[in-house]
Design a protein around this motif. Structure first.
Motif, PDB file in Angstrom:
ATOM      1  N   ASP A  74       5.716   7.545  -8.706  1.00  0.00           N
ATOM      2  CA  ASP A  74       6.497   6.342  -8.428  1.00  0.00           C
ATOM      3  C   ASP A  74       6.650   5.575  -9.724  1.00  0.00           C
ATOM      4  O   ASP A  74       5.899   5.781 -10.690  1.00  0.00           O
ATOM      5  CB  ASP A  74       5.791   5.481  -7.382  1.00  0.00           C
ATOM      6  CG  ASP A  74       6.738   4.454  -6.750  1.00  0.00           C
ATOM      7  OD1 ASP A  74       7.954   4.500  -7.021  1.00  0.00           O
ATOM      8  OD2 ASP A  74       6.252   3.591  -6.005  1.00  0.00           O
TER       9      ASP A  74
ATOM     10  N   ALA B 138       0.840  -1.189   0.000  1.00  0.00           N
ATOM     11  CA  ALA B 138       0.000   0.000   0.000  1.00  0.00           C
ATOM     12  C   ALA B 138       0.879   1.245   0.000  1.00  0.00           C
ATOM     13  O   ALA B 138       1.894   1.314   0.674  1.00  0.00           O
ATOM     14  CB  ALA B 138      -0.901  -0.018   1.220  1.00  0.00           C
ATOM     15  N   GLN B 139       0.487   2.243  -0.781  1.00  0.00           N
ATOM     16  CA  GLN B 139       1.228   3.491  -0.876  1.00  0.00           C
ATOM     17  C   GLN B 139       0.273   4.650  -0.613  1.00  0.00           C
ATOM     18  O   GLN B 139      -0.920   4.550  -0.855  1.00  0.00           O
ATOM     19  CB  GLN B 139       1.845   3.636  -2.274  1.00  0.00           C
ATOM     20  CG  GLN B 139       2.800   2.524  -2.671  1.00  0.00           C
ATOM     21  CD  GLN B 139       4.103   2.575  -1.913  1.00  0.00           C
ATOM     22  OE1 GLN B 139       4.501   3.631  -1.433  1.00  0.00           O
ATOM     23  NE2 GLN B 139       4.772   1.447  -1.777  1.00  0.00           N
ATOM     24  N   ASN B 140       0.834   5.758  -0.150  1.00  0.00           N
ATOM     25  CA  ASN B 140       0.027   6.947   0.100  1.00  0.00           C
ATOM     26  C   ASN B 140       0.045   7.865  -1.114  1.00  0.00           C
ATOM     27  O   ASN B 140       0.676   8.921  -1.108  1.00  0.00           O
ATOM     28  CB  ASN B 140       0.560   7.680   1.341  1.00  0.00           C
ATOM     29  CG  ASN B 140       0.384   6.872   2.606  1.00  0.00           C
ATOM     30  OD1 ASN B 140      -0.653   6.247   2.794  1.00  0.00           O
ATOM     31  ND2 ASN B 140       1.386   6.887   3.468  1.00  0.00           N
ATOM     32  N   TYR B 141      -0.626   7.433  -2.172  1.00  0.00           N
ATOM     33  CA  TYR B 141      -0.715   8.228  -3.385  1.00  0.00           C
ATOM     34  C   TYR B 141      -1.918   9.161  -3.298  1.00  0.00           C
ATOM     35  O   TYR B 141      -2.906   8.858  -2.608  1.00  0.00           O
ATOM     36  CB  TYR B 141      -0.880   7.324  -4.613  1.00  0.00           C
ATOM     37  CG  TYR B 141       0.278   6.377  -4.850  1.00  0.00           C
ATOM     38  CD1 TYR B 141       1.581   6.838  -4.856  1.00  0.00           C
ATOM     39  CD2 TYR B 141       0.037   5.030  -5.085  1.00  0.00           C
ATOM     40  CE1 TYR B 141       2.641   5.969  -5.068  1.00  0.00           C
ATOM     41  CE2 TYR B 141       1.093   4.153  -5.310  1.00  0.00           C
ATOM     42  CZ  TYR B 141       2.390   4.621  -5.303  1.00  0.00           C
ATOM     43  OH  TYR B 141       3.426   3.769  -5.519  1.00  0.00           O
ATOM     44  N   PRO B 142      -1.886  10.292  -4.005  1.00  0.00           N
ATOM     45  CA  PRO B 142      -3.057  11.166  -4.057  1.00  0.00           C
ATOM     46  C   PRO B 142      -4.274  10.426  -4.622  1.00  0.00           C
ATOM     47  O   PRO B 142      -4.128   9.464  -5.372  1.00  0.00           O
ATOM     48  CB  PRO B 142      -2.620  12.286  -5.007  1.00  0.00           C
ATOM     49  CG  PRO B 142      -1.136  12.258  -4.987  1.00  0.00           C
ATOM     50  CD  PRO B 142      -0.750  10.828  -4.771  1.00  0.00           C
ATOM     51  N   ALA B 143      -5.461  10.904  -4.270  1.00  0.00           N
ATOM     52  CA  ALA B 143      -6.684  10.234  -4.691  1.00  0.00           C
ATOM     53  C   ALA B 143      -6.836  10.195  -6.210  1.00  0.00           C
ATOM     54  O   ALA B 143      -7.473   9.292  -6.757  1.00  0.00           O
ATOM     55  CB  ALA B 143      -7.886  10.930  -4.065  1.00  0.00           C
TER      56      ALA B 143
END
Length: 202
Positions: free
Chosen positions: A62, A27-32
């Motif tokens: 990424d 899991a990555q914290n990418y923008p919505a």
């Protein structure tokens, strides 16, 4: 590095028993609004390196290298290099469409490798080195086919052999392949990976 004959080029690449990341990664914290683009353009080391260099700070969130397009579950680098898995060495880019468009990423794709040689890039040959765009939805399919048609007509005079196909299951490549040329500046680079000076597509 000068181009090596394909047989020796493949032998010279390191193999490892390192474990791969899980399919699709963690899991990555990418923008919505983050979107995914998946392409194959030969040896994935150089493809990743060129995309990171071109789009760093310009919408690229990424990038990771891996395997897609075949029917073998959990392929290893060694098995993909055999050409018998059906998988291609590929790059998956996570991008911010407010900063860079899918169309821009694909126009760069057609400038940074040779899409006219089926199952080959430079001295590297086999289906694992094929040119392909793996689209993730209907909008990407439409854009990919449009960019391919225009590049084929305006830049490559009808010689493009790139596949435009639905994205299947993705497998991350082994950890040591990620950012390979950043970690190994003298590592192998396919001689067909360079930026061609084409006019903008119309």
């Amino acid at each position: 590095m000068a181009a090596m004959p394909s047989f020796f080029a493949r032998l010279a690449r390191p193999f490892s028993t390192s474990m791969r990341l899980a399919p699709e990664g963690g899991a990555q914290n990418y923008p919505a609004n983050a979107q995914k683009a998946t392409i194959a353009a030969g040896c994935f080391w150089g493809v990743e390196h060129m995309y990171r260099k071109q789009f760093a700070g310009q919408g690229l969130l990424d990038a990771k290298v891996g395997y897609i397009g075949g029917d073998t579950k959990n392929p290893s680098y060694r098995s993909v290099c055999s050409g018998r898995t059906g998988h291609a060495e590929a790059l998956q880019v996570i991008f911010d469409p407010d900063k860079v468009s899918y169309r821009q990423l694909l126009e760069f794709f057609y400038k940074m490798h040779d899409p006219t040689t089926a199952d080959r890039q430079g001295p590297d040959w086999g289906s694992q080195y094929r040119s392909a765009i793996f689209f993730h939805d209907a909008e990407q399919e439409t854009i990919a086919k449009d960019v391919t048609e225009k590049a084929n007509k305006q830049w490559y005079k009808g010689k493009i052999a790139t596949e435009v196909i639905p994205a299947g299951e993705w497998y991350d490549a082994e950890t040591y392949h990620q950012l390979y040329l950043d970690k190994n500046p003298g590592g192998y680079e396919c001689p067909s990976h360079f930026l061609r000076k084409f006019p903008p597509l119309e």
